[in-house]
Design an enzyme around this catalytic site. Structure first.
Site, PDB file in Angstrom:
ATOM      1  N   GLY A 185       0.730  -1.348  -0.175  1.00  0.00           N
ATOM      2  CA  GLY A 185       0.102  -0.082   0.085  1.00  0.00           C
ATOM      3  C   GLY A 185       0.609   1.101  -0.125  1.00  0.00           C
ATOM      4  O   GLY A 185       0.247   2.416  -0.183  1.00  0.00           O
ATOM      5  N   GLY A 187       2.760   2.597  -2.134  1.00  0.00           N
ATOM      6  CA  GLY A 187       3.146   2.902  -3.562  1.00  0.00           C
ATOM      7  C   GLY A 187       2.885   4.133  -4.109  1.00  0.00           C
ATOM      8  O   GLY A 187       1.430   4.727  -3.820  1.00  0.00           O
ATOM      9  N   CYS A 190      -0.542   3.425  -6.134  1.00  0.00           N
ATOM     10  CA  CYS A 190      -1.279   2.284  -5.583  1.00  0.00           C
ATOM     11  C   CYS A 190      -2.477   2.946  -4.807  1.00  0.00           C
ATOM     12  O   CYS A 190      -2.445   3.833  -4.131  1.00  0.00           O
ATOM     13  CB  CYS A 190      -0.095   1.587  -4.568  1.00  0.00           C
ATOM     14  SG  CYS A 190      -1.178   0.669  -3.323  1.00  0.00           S
TER      15      CYS A 190
HETATM   16  P1  5GP Z   1       6.821   3.631  -5.738  1.00  0.00           P
HETATM   17  O1  5GP Z   1       8.257   3.583  -5.767  1.00  0.00           O
HETATM   18  O2  5GP Z   1       6.103   4.082  -6.916  1.00  0.00           O
HETATM   19  O3  5GP Z   1       5.948   4.296  -4.526  1.00  0.00           O
HETATM   20  O4  5GP Z   1       6.126   1.965  -5.402  1.00  0.00           O
HETATM   21  C1  5GP Z   1       6.449   1.100  -6.253  1.00  0.00           C
HETATM   22  C2  5GP Z   1       5.524  -0.174  -6.014  1.00  0.00           C
HETATM   23  O5  5GP Z   1       4.248   0.067  -6.012  1.00  0.00           O
HETATM   24  C3  5GP Z   1       5.806  -1.503  -6.890  1.00  0.00           C
HETATM   25  O6  5GP Z   1       7.103  -1.920  -6.800  1.00  0.00           O
HETATM   26  C4  5GP Z   1       4.881  -2.246  -6.655  1.00  0.00           C
HETATM   27  O7  5GP Z   1       5.147  -3.068  -5.311  1.00  0.00           O
HETATM   28  C5  5GP Z   1       3.736  -1.165  -6.329  1.00  0.00           C
HETATM   29  N1  5GP Z   1       2.793  -1.257  -7.080  1.00  0.00           N
HETATM   30  C6  5GP Z   1       2.743  -0.955  -8.475  1.00  0.00           C
HETATM   31  N2  5GP Z   1       1.585  -1.054  -9.051  1.00  0.00           N
HETATM   32  C7  5GP Z   1       0.935  -1.194  -8.469  1.00  0.00           C
HETATM   33  C8  5GP Z   1      -0.587  -1.077  -8.339  1.00  0.00           C
HETATM   34  O8  5GP Z   1      -1.342  -1.226  -9.386  1.00  0.00           O
HETATM   35  N3  5GP Z   1      -1.477  -1.436  -7.203  1.00  0.00           N
HETATM   36  C9  5GP Z   1      -0.691  -1.418  -5.958  1.00  0.00           C
HETATM   37  N4  5GP Z   1      -1.437  -1.971  -5.003  1.00  0.00           N
HETATM   38  N5  5GP Z   1       0.758  -1.394  -5.876  1.00  0.00           N
HETATM   39  C10 5GP Z   1       1.501  -1.106  -7.025  1.00  0.00           C
END
Ligand code: 5GP
Length: 351
Positions: A185, A187, A190
């Site tokens: 959660g 992300g 996300c």
């Molecule tokens: P960020 O670095 O952008 O904050 O987070 C990246 C991570 O978000 C990814 O490695 C993956 O674990 C998660 N993530 C990517 N796409 C999605 C999505 O569509 N839904 C959710 N719940 N998590 C995502």
């Protein structure tokens, strides 16, 4: 029903307390790490920052740029390359630091086998790192899949996730994961917390999960929630052995996405891997039983990823200097977090 009363923290809830040190400059700091993976027995040497397996981030172009950068940064490739593209890629040097991403359905294994076949007896050494990735790492089927993959490929390094609690880190480590990926959660694209109410503040998740993994000689990768370079230092300081990021690597030349221009401003479309955009693109629409848990945003175009790398790695080096850590390995040992009510002065905006 039960309520846990102790406060769990996110990166934004803390700052790093500076400490007296003899270091003169951040140039003296080495942010590479060396690990021997628990199950595969393979070695890792490099800066343990990983580009997430997302469209626009976990690309082959990104892997090539990281290879050119030369400090052992790695890329988890998106799941959506064809076996043919993967075989070609795995013939190149850029693949040395790539993680082959997969889900837990039959066609994921079939694709892996297809790519491995091209390398015959050398397959373990070529496709030497797997990233087994599901949104919810708590199902029994997931741990079983990690176990059977470990049995099938005893010499291949496996990163598996995502989970956020110590007991599941232990279960996955004992099932054969060399690295357990932590984060539900946090992300940038996300919407799990919004759609399901499920999640765990990332800094506390990393602290607790790292403790559980290290007790078994396993490793963890903090995945998601880094919004500024300082968050990488906080994640490492919390005990993360690797830090994975998506949003911070989005919007670059290496995205393999179209750069769009609107009202004189350039941007790149970036989306979560379980967003409607991703599902329309890769699997013909959102499956009926499944809520879309990702969003689609426009990220300002940011040129080559090298500039961003300098910011992130420079930030981590500098954090080490502030606490007197000559090596990244020492950062968590010298880390004191202080709880804060405000992290950044935003009087002139958020950037
Ligand atoms: P960020 O670095 O952008 O904050 O987070 C990246 C991570 O978000 C990814 O490695 C993956 O674990 C998660 N993530 C990517 N796409 C999605 C999505 O569509 N839904 C959710 N719940 N998590 C995502």
């Amino acid at each position: 029903m039960r309520i846990e009363e102790d406060i769990k923290l996110d990166f934004k809830d803390v700052l790093i307390r500076p400490k007296r040190s003899t270091l003169k400059s951040r140039k003296e700091v080495d942010i590479r790490r060396e690990y021997t993976f628990l199950h595969s027995n393979r070695k890792f040497f490099g800066v343990p920052v990983v580009a997430a397996n997302m469209d626009g981030v976990g690309t082959m172009d990104m892997a090539r740029a990281f290879e050119t950068h030369g400090e052992g940064l790695s890329v988890a490739l998106t799941k959506h390359y064809s076996p043919e593209e993967l075989v070609e890629f795995y013939k190149t040097d850029a693949a040395k630091n790539a993680w082959f991403s997969m889900g837990i359905v039959e066609r994921d294994i079939e694709k892996l086998e297809k790519v491995r076949e091209a390398f015959g007896a050398d397959a373990d050494n070529v496709v030497d790192k797997l990233c087994i990735d599901v949104a919810n790492g708590y199902s029994e089927a997931f741990a079983d899949f990690v176990k059977s993959t470990r049995e099938k490929f005893p010499n291949v390094t496996i990163m598996a996730g995502n989970v956020v609690t110590g007991e599941m880190v232990e279960e996955l480590t004992l099932s054969g994961a060399d690295v357990v990926k932590v984060g539900i959660g946090p992300g940038s694209v996300c919407t799990t917390r919004k759609m399901t109410g499920v999640g765990y503040p990332q800094l506390s998740a990393v602290i607790e999960c790292a403790d559980a993994a290290h007790g078994l000689k396993g490793l963890v990768c903090s995945d998601g929630g880094c919004t500024v370079p300082g968050d990488f230092a906080k994640a490492f300081g919390a005990g993360a052995d690797f830090v994975m990021a998506g949003g911070m690597f989005a919007g670059h030349d290496q995205s393999e996405c179209k750069i769009v221009e609107e009202d004189g401003q350039k941007f790149v479309v970036f989306y979560g891997m379980s967003s409607k955009t991703a599902m329309d693109k890769h699997s013909g629409g959102v499956a009926e039983y499944r809520a879309s848990e990702g969003k689609t945003v426009k990220v300002p175009y940011r040129g080559p990823v090298e500039n961003t790398l300098q910011d992130i790695l420079g930030g981590v080096r500098s954090a080490c200097t502030y606490v007197g850590a000559t090596k990244l390995k020492e950062l968590s040992k010298r880390m004191t977090f202080i709880r804060v009510t405000q992290q950044i002065n935003e009087v002139f905006g958020k950037s």
